[in-house]
Write a protein that holds these residues in place. Sequence first.
Motif, short mmCIF file in Angstrom:
data_model
loop_
_atom_site.label_atom_id
_atom_site.label_comp_id
_atom_site.label_asym_id
_atom_site.label_seq_id
_atom_site.Cartn_x
_atom_site.Cartn_y
_atom_site.Cartn_z
N UNK A 108 0.81 -1.21 0.00
CA UNK A 108 0.00 0.00 0.00
C UNK A 108 0.84 1.27 0.00
N UNK A 109 2.12 1.14 0.31
CA UNK A 109 3.01 2.30 0.30
C UNK A 109 3.05 2.97 -1.08
N UNK A 110 2.79 2.20 -2.12
CA UNK A 110 2.80 2.78 -3.47
C UNK A 110 1.69 3.80 -3.67
N UNK A 111 0.73 3.85 -2.77
CA UNK A 111 -0.38 4.79 -2.88
C UNK A 111 -0.07 6.14 -2.24
N UNK A 112 1.07 6.25 -1.58
CA UNK A 112 1.44 7.52 -0.95
C UNK A 112 1.88 8.54 -1.99
N UNK A 113 1.39 9.75 -1.84
CA UNK A 113 1.78 10.86 -2.72
C UNK A 113 2.66 11.86 -1.98
N UNK A 114 3.19 11.48 -0.84
CA UNK A 114 4.01 12.37 -0.02
C UNK A 114 5.19 12.92 -0.82
N UNK A 115 5.53 14.17 -0.52
CA UNK A 115 6.70 14.80 -1.13
C UNK A 115 7.53 15.46 -0.04
N UNK A 116 8.71 15.91 -0.42
CA UNK A 116 9.57 16.71 0.46
C UNK A 116 10.13 17.83 -0.39
N UNK A 117 10.33 18.99 0.24
CA UNK A 117 10.86 20.12 -0.50
C UNK A 117 11.35 21.21 0.42
N UNK A 118 11.92 22.24 -0.19
CA UNK A 118 12.53 23.33 0.54
C UNK A 118 11.92 24.66 0.12
N UNK A 119 11.68 25.49 1.13
CA UNK A 119 11.36 26.90 0.89
C UNK A 119 12.28 27.70 1.82
N UNK A 120 13.03 28.61 1.22
CA UNK A 120 14.02 29.41 1.95
C UNK A 120 14.97 28.47 2.69
N UNK A 121 15.00 28.51 4.03
CA UNK A 121 15.90 27.66 4.80
C UNK A 121 15.17 26.58 5.58
N UNK A 122 13.98 26.19 5.11
CA UNK A 122 13.16 25.21 5.82
C UNK A 122 12.89 24.00 4.93
N UNK A 123 13.11 22.83 5.49
CA UNK A 123 12.80 21.57 4.82
C UNK A 123 11.41 21.12 5.26
N UNK A 124 10.57 20.78 4.30
CA UNK A 124 9.21 20.31 4.56
C UNK A 124 9.11 18.87 4.11
N UNK A 125 8.60 18.00 4.98
CA UNK A 125 8.43 16.59 4.64
C UNK A 125 7.00 16.18 4.96
N UNK A 126 6.32 15.62 3.95
CA UNK A 126 4.99 15.06 4.16
C UNK A 126 5.13 13.61 4.61
N UNK A 127 4.48 13.30 5.71
CA UNK A 127 4.44 11.93 6.22
C UNK A 127 3.01 11.40 6.09
#
Length: 162
Positions: A108-127
């Motif tokens: 079922x992990x293949x159904x995850x659409x989570x992404x990670x990215x950067x804005x300015x000096x902050x890392x954003x991670x979708x869990x």
Amino acid sequence: MRAYIITLSDKGYVNEREDISGKVIFEMVTKNGYEVVNNIILPDERTLISNLLKKICDEDEADLILTTGGTGLSKRDVTPEATKDIIEYEVPGIAEAMRYNSLQITKRAMLSRAIAGVRKNTLIINLPGSPKAVKENLEFVIDELSHGLEILKGSASECARK
């Protein structure tokens, strides 16, 4: 390093469901030396999510933002889109690594659409939204995040291993 935790859940926002995933993230990041600057619950509203992510990054409120929930296939799952709305660039290896690890546990992990990215000096991670999946995904990447954040912040300049 400062961490900001955002749980995306319509039911959690109106107190119809307990936020266990946010608590799992809180325990894991504090155990790994992060200071949690905020831990909130929002409804699955794209504009609300993207506006908050933008504010946190632009006002330098956190080095790392971890979201939980809203990464599946439901029409209300808008976390990746809200994240893409405000990031300057993606860090695909983080999401790929989490999905790879999760696929060893469940297809079922293949159904995850989570992404990670950067804005300015902050890392954003979708869990993901489930506490079990949050733990499995964050455990797999957390040790490398501090190095990535040091590079992002400019306090480390070498990525090569000796």
